[in-house]
Design a protein around this motif. Structure first.
Motif, PDB file in Angstrom:
ATOM      1  N   UNK A 141     126.669 104.921  42.384  1.00 33.22           N
ATOM      2  CA  UNK A 141     125.400 104.695  43.185  1.00 33.22           C
ATOM      3  C   UNK A 141     125.263 105.856  44.079  1.00 33.22           C
ATOM      4  N   UNK A 142     126.426 106.009  44.911  1.00 33.12           N
ATOM      5  CA  UNK A 142     126.447 106.953  46.053  1.00 33.12           C
ATOM      6  C   UNK A 142     126.543 108.239  45.470  1.00 33.12           C
ATOM      7  N   UNK A 143     126.997 108.619  44.542  1.00 31.88           N
ATOM      8  CA  UNK A 143     127.115 110.058  43.749  1.00 31.88           C
ATOM      9  C   UNK A 143     125.740 110.525  43.342  1.00 31.88           C
ATOM     10  N   UNK A 144     125.142 109.456  42.398  1.00 31.62           N
ATOM     11  CA  UNK A 144     123.830 109.882  41.905  1.00 31.62           C
ATOM     12  C   UNK A 144     122.860 110.212  43.036  1.00 31.62           C
ATOM     13  N   UNK A 145     122.723 109.141  43.936  1.00 35.65           N
ATOM     14  CA  UNK A 145     121.671 109.479  45.184  1.00 35.65           C
ATOM     15  C   UNK A 145     121.939 110.566  45.722  1.00 35.65           C
ATOM     16  N   UNK A 146     123.341 110.828  46.182  1.00 38.32           N
ATOM     17  CA  UNK A 146     123.495 112.154  46.882  1.00 38.32           C
ATOM     18  C   UNK A 146     123.106 113.579  46.340  1.00 38.32           C
ATOM     19  N   UNK A 147     123.337 113.356  45.008  1.00 37.90           N
ATOM     20  CA  UNK A 147     122.955 114.348  44.077  1.00 37.90           C
ATOM     21  C   UNK A 147     121.466 114.733  44.137  1.00 37.90           C
ATOM     22  N   UNK A 148     120.512 113.675  44.356  1.00 44.38           N
ATOM     23  CA  UNK A 148     119.114 113.627  44.546  1.00 44.38           C
ATOM     24  C   UNK A 148     118.788 114.090  45.739  1.00 44.38           C
ATOM     25  N   UNK A 149     119.531 113.504  46.936  1.00 44.82           N
ATOM     26  CA  UNK A 149     118.800 113.586  48.158  1.00 44.82           C
ATOM     27  C   UNK A 149     120.361 113.643  49.003  1.00 44.82           C
ATOM     28  N   UNK A 150     120.605 114.941  49.590  1.00 45.45           N
ATOM     29  CA  UNK A 150     121.930 114.673  50.354  1.00 45.45           C
ATOM     30  C   UNK A 150     122.126 113.847  51.482  1.00 45.45           C
ATOM     31  N   UNK A 151     121.080 113.248  51.961  1.00 46.96           N
ATOM     32  CA  UNK A 151     120.867 112.391  53.024  1.00 46.96           C
ATOM     33  C   UNK A 151     121.911 111.247  52.425  1.00 46.96           C
ATOM     34  N   UNK A 152     122.018 110.816  51.345  1.00 48.12           N
ATOM     35  CA  UNK A 152     122.672 109.678  50.799  1.00 48.12           C
ATOM     36  C   UNK A 152     124.202 109.855  50.711  1.00 48.12           C
ATOM     37  N   UNK A 153     124.657 111.117  50.867  1.00 50.11           N
ATOM     38  CA  UNK A 153     126.205 111.606  51.251  1.00 50.11           C
ATOM     39  C   UNK A 153     126.528 110.748  52.523  1.00 50.11           C
ATOM     40  N   UNK A 154     125.716 110.578  53.344  1.00 47.41           N
ATOM     41  CA  UNK A 154     126.146 109.881  54.585  1.00 47.41           C
ATOM     42  C   UNK A 154     125.886 108.499  54.586  1.00 47.41           C
TER      43      UNK A 154
ATOM     44  N   UNK B  91     124.487 107.802  72.915  1.00 47.11           N
ATOM     45  CA  UNK B  91     125.585 108.939  73.084  1.00 47.11           C
ATOM     46  C   UNK B  91     126.687 108.541  72.245  1.00 47.11           C
ATOM     47  N   UNK B  92     126.853 107.284  71.703  1.00 49.87           N
ATOM     48  CA  UNK B  92     128.179 106.944  71.078  1.00 49.87           C
ATOM     49  C   UNK B  92     128.316 107.145  69.810  1.00 49.87           C
ATOM     50  N   UNK B  93     127.185 107.650  69.283  1.00 49.58           N
ATOM     51  CA  UNK B  93     127.206 107.994  67.492  1.00 49.58           C
ATOM     52  C   UNK B  93     128.086 109.046  67.320  1.00 49.58           C
ATOM     53  N   UNK B  94     128.873 108.636  66.291  1.00 48.77           N
ATOM     54  CA  UNK B  94     129.919 109.711  65.920  1.00 48.77           C
ATOM     55  C   UNK B  94     129.290 110.737  65.354  1.00 48.77           C
ATOM     56  N   UNK B  95     129.833 111.684  64.939  1.00 56.79           N
ATOM     57  CA  UNK B  95     129.717 113.145  64.390  1.00 56.79           C
ATOM     58  C   UNK B  95     128.986 113.118  62.982  1.00 56.79           C
ATOM     59  N   UNK B  96     129.790 112.299  62.109  1.00 58.26           N
ATOM     60  CA  UNK B  96     128.981 112.075  60.996  1.00 58.26           C
ATOM     61  C   UNK B  96     127.561 111.571  60.834  1.00 58.26           C
ATOM     62  N   UNK B  97     127.442 110.386  61.538  1.00 57.87           N
ATOM     63  CA  UNK B  97     126.144 110.002  61.977  1.00 57.87           C
ATOM     64  C   UNK B  97     125.053 110.782  62.562  1.00 57.87           C
ATOM     65  N   UNK B  98     125.560 111.580  63.506  1.00 60.99           N
ATOM     66  CA  UNK B  98     124.815 112.402  64.247  1.00 60.99           C
ATOM     67  C   UNK B  98     124.246 113.578  63.087  1.00 60.99           C
ATOM     68  N   UNK B  99     125.082 113.908  62.415  1.00 58.43           N
ATOM     69  CA  UNK B  99     124.978 114.785  61.116  1.00 58.43           C
ATOM     70  C   UNK B  99     123.785 114.374  60.294  1.00 58.43           C
TER      71      UNK B  99
END
Length: 153
Positions: A57-70, A124-132
């Protein structure tokens, strides 16, 4: 009930062929939900089919829209796990995956709303992956407070 093992290779081949033939016809969010449901139904492994389906599910959606990688779909499904496990047999009862597709789209919508809420907060407490993720999301899919991420097909 899973199909007999001797049918699994053909069923998986048919599923991948269907995806290939329909990739430009069926919206990726719907295609991914259909794949997830069918994969769990085909049950190609003795254990771990749900985990593997969620990984796909994650892999297919991430291929469609990189947002889903996160967006950790696995973690999101844990939040509504009881409903997830109820939606699957409901589909078997009616003979199609519509209930599961609608369920997954609603949960993705809810997840995106939660991210939108985080994006508009000054936390300000969001971690780097969430900020990205939020930066990519705002670039690709700007949303104003109060808007919905409903998927219109």
């Amino acid at each position: 009930m899973a199909p007999p093992a001797q049918f699994v290779p053909k069923l998986m081949s048919d599923l991948f062929e269907w995806m290939s033939l329909n990739q430009n016809v069926v919206h990726p969010l719907v295609m991914d939900a259909v794949f997830h449901y069918e994969f769990v139904f085909i049950h190609p492994f003795s254990d771990g089919n749900g985990r593997m389906a969620r990984l796909w599910y994650t892999a297919i959606l991430a291929q469609w829209n990189p947002l889903f990688t996160f967006i950790p779909i696995e973690s999101q499904i844990e939040k509504f796990q009881d409903d997830y496990y109820e939606a699957i047999p409901k589909c078997r009862g009616v003979g199609n995956s519509d209930i599961f597709i609608e369920f997954m789209l609603e949960e993705i919508d809810q997840c995106l709303k939660e991210l939108a809420s985080q994006a508009t907060s000054a936390d300000e407490q969001l971690n780097d992956p969430v900020k990205k993720c939020l930066t990519l999301w705002n670039l690709a899919c700007p949303i104003l407070p109060g808007q919905s991420w409903k998927i219109y097909l």
